[in-house]
Structures are given as C-alpha cells and as structure tokens.
Design an enzyme around this catalytic site. Structure first.
Site, short mmCIF file in Angstrom:
data_model
loop_
_atom_site.label_atom_id
_atom_site.label_comp_id
_atom_site.label_asym_id
_atom_site.label_seq_id
_atom_site.Cartn_x
_atom_site.Cartn_y
_atom_site.Cartn_z
N ASP A 36 -7.89 -2.41 0.42
CA ASP A 36 -6.79 -3.36 0.53
C ASP A 36 -6.73 -3.94 1.94
O ASP A 36 -7.16 -3.28 2.90
CB ASP A 36 -5.46 -2.67 0.23
CG ASP A 36 -5.32 -2.28 -1.24
OD1 ASP A 36 -6.03 -2.87 -2.06
OD2 ASP A 36 -4.50 -1.39 -1.54
N TYR A 86 -9.74 9.85 1.60
CA TYR A 86 -8.74 9.00 2.25
C TYR A 86 -7.71 9.85 2.98
O TYR A 86 -7.42 10.99 2.59
CB TYR A 86 -7.98 8.17 1.22
CG TYR A 86 -8.81 7.19 0.44
CD1 TYR A 86 -9.01 5.89 0.91
CD2 TYR A 86 -9.39 7.53 -0.78
CE1 TYR A 86 -9.76 4.97 0.18
CE2 TYR A 86 -10.13 6.63 -1.51
CZ TYR A 86 -10.31 5.35 -1.03
OH TYR A 86 -11.05 4.45 -1.75
N ASP A 88 2.91 -0.58 -2.36
CA ASP A 88 2.75 -0.28 -0.94
C ASP A 88 3.84 -1.02 -0.16
O ASP A 88 4.65 -1.74 -0.73
CB ASP A 88 1.34 -0.62 -0.43
CG ASP A 88 1.00 -2.10 -0.58
OD1 ASP A 88 1.90 -2.94 -0.51
OD2 ASP A 88 -0.20 -2.41 -0.76
N ARG A 90 -2.60 3.72 -3.86
CA ARG A 90 -1.25 3.14 -3.98
C ARG A 90 -0.54 3.67 -5.22
O ARG A 90 0.62 4.05 -5.19
CB ARG A 90 -1.34 1.61 -4.07
CG ARG A 90 -1.68 0.91 -2.79
CD ARG A 90 -1.71 -0.58 -3.01
NE ARG A 90 -2.90 -1.03 -3.73
CZ ARG A 90 -2.89 -1.86 -4.76
NH1 ARG A 90 -1.74 -2.33 -5.22
NH2 ARG A 90 -4.00 -2.24 -5.33
#
Length: 307
Positions: A47, A75, A89, A181
């Site tokens: 993103d 992540y 988000d 997300r």
C-alpha cells in the site's frame, strides 16, 4: 525484441526499499527508467502508506511473478484499536470510534484465533478485480461488492504494546495474499471496539530481507554498471526448490516442450513438484513441474528464463 537485445537486457532480482507515500507501481516505473527496460514487475503490492521490502523483477525475471504469489512474507504492523475506517487503515474515512479500549490481556487472548489457516474477506480498497474492474475503483465510486472469503495462513502473530494505549505492534509472518489491513480490522471487530492498521513495514518477502534492500535514492546515484551488479540471479527466487540437471539431449527435449519421464532422469518426485532446471554445467535456465504423462509422471517445462 531480437535475441541480441534480449541478451543485453538487464535481468535479475532487485530488492528495493519502498518508502511511504508512493505506490508499488511508482517504484516499478522508476526502476524501468533506471534500468532502461519496460519488462519490470514485482512479487507483491505494498500500500502507498506501507514501507519495506519490494522484490522487483527485471527483464526475463519478470516472468517469475506468477509463480511467487504464495510466498510467505513478514510484516511489522501497528494495530490501532477503537476506530474503523472504509479502507481499514488510518488513511480512510472514519466510520466509527469507541472509547472502550480492551486491555492487553484481552487482545492477547483473541490472537490465537487468528493464527494458522483462517478465512479472510479481501477489502474493497484492493487491486483485486471483479469483471475486469479493480475493487478499489468500484469502492471510490461508492459501490460495495460481495467478496468471497479466501483461505490464508498466519504462521506467526505476536504483539507488543506501545506508548499509546490504543496501539500495538504486530509481528506477522503470513502466506501471500494476506491483507494486514483486514487482519487488523478483523481483530478489532472480534474485540468489539474496531481496529485499523496505523503503520506497516514489510521486513521479508520471497526470502529477501530489509538488510538487502536498496533505496531509490541510492539506485539513482549509481552508474549503469553499478546498478546491474546489484541484480540477484533469477534462480534465487526458487532456491528452496530441488535442482535437476539435464543432459544436452534432454535439455533440447525439455526446451521444446516435451514431458520427460521421471525414470529417464532418475527422479521420483510427487505429482505437482516444482524444480529448478539446470543444464549439464549446473546453470539454471527454467522452472519445471512434475505432471502426468503417457509413461507415468514426467518433468515438463512451465517457464523458460534463459534462452
């Protein structure tokens, strides 16, 4: 493109550190300019707000992207509890807020439900396509489309508190196709207070880490020769697969699309197995797969990377 042009074209894997504020496609465009080729792809979108490892494929290596979608990734995300947004988000429009923030113990108690193989519904704000149109484009038009849940796998999910009582750092190792997300939103929904992703950094993808990543600013300062030296051989993308070396005779058959019976290659791999295929000198040139054939299981080419 002539054979000479293909031979001179840069080819390999480049590990780029994507900064916040630009898209993965922006990175691809800048790499195209720096390496002088249109054939550039990547192994998984980040993103615009996200940072970290973007595995960029250059030249004939770009042909590998479709075989790497399932590779696991790591992540470090920030989960913010007490709100929901349309994008899942903090860049989106706030839909709800909640002052009743669960305790760290309550969060810890629900995390096991999100480990292992779970079902996840892709977000509307994503690049997935329905009838040829991206979900994100439909979302911007105000449309909401029913999406089928998909199986993903969370191999690791650990959390750490931050100085902000609403925020927690999540260390996530997951299968390809996982939306962090949505993971944050689903955890918030399970707790009853709502949750969004407030930050995201990819630490590892396709086995490549942050330590191996080059910033775009660094790449732009290098000479063409220096940039080419940074390219990692395409074979590294498949380093976890077994290697099979072919004789010159079998290499010709393999390159022509023939399925070669396993017993002729002294192999006994299960159906569906993929292998790195090398020439007699051990040089990688293709990806192969074990398939059914008239003589039983056989090795067949699924992608040639070196002509």
């Amino acid at each position: 493109m002539t054979k000479k042009m293909i031979e001179n074209e840069p080819c390999g894997v480049l590990i780029v550190y994507k900064p916040a504020g630009i898209t993965s496609h922006d990175v691809v465009n800048r790499v195209r300019r720096l390496y002088g080729t249109r054939r550039v792809g990547h192994t998984g979108t980040l993103d615009p707000m996200a940072t970290g490892v973007l595995v960029v494929l250059i030249g004939r290596a770009a042909k590998a992207s479709e075989y790497l979608a399932g590779n696991c990734k790591q992540y470090l995300a920030t989960l913010r509890l007490g709100m929901t947004t349309d994008t899942e988000d903090t860049t989106g429009t706030v839909l709800t807020t909640n002052q009743a923030i669960p305790t760290m113990e309550q969060l810890q108690a629900v995390l096991p439900e999100f480990r292992g193989k779970i079902q996840q519904i892709p977000p509307m704000y994503s690049a997935l396509k329905v009838n040829g149109k991206k979900l994100v484009d439909l979302a911007r038009e105000g449309q909401v489309i029913d999406r089928l849940p998909r199986e993903i796998e969370i191999f690791r999910l650990e959390m750490l508190p931050t100085e902000n009582q609403t925020d927690y750092r999540l260390d996530v190792v997951c299968s390809g196709g996982t939306y962090i997300r949505t993971l944050c939103a689903d955890i918030g929904a399970r707790l009853g207070c709502g949750g969004v992703m407030a930050a995201l950094e990819r630490h590892e993808a396709c086995g490549f880490t942050l330590e191996e990543a080059h910033s775009l600013e660094t790449l732009e300062k290098l000479t063409e020769e220096e940039r080419r030296k940074l390219l990692i051989p395409t074979e590294a993308l498949f380093r976890d697969l077994p290697a099979v070396s072919l004789s010159s005779f079998h290499e010709r058959l393999f390159r022509s699309g023939c399925a070669i019976a396993q017993h002729k290659l002294k192999l006994s791999l299960p159906r569906g197995s993929r292998v790195r295929v090398c020439d007699t000198a051990g040089n990688f040139f293709a990806l192969g797969e074990v398939v059914d054939a008239d003589e039983g299981l056989a090795l067949k080419s699924i992608k040639i990377f070196v002509l």
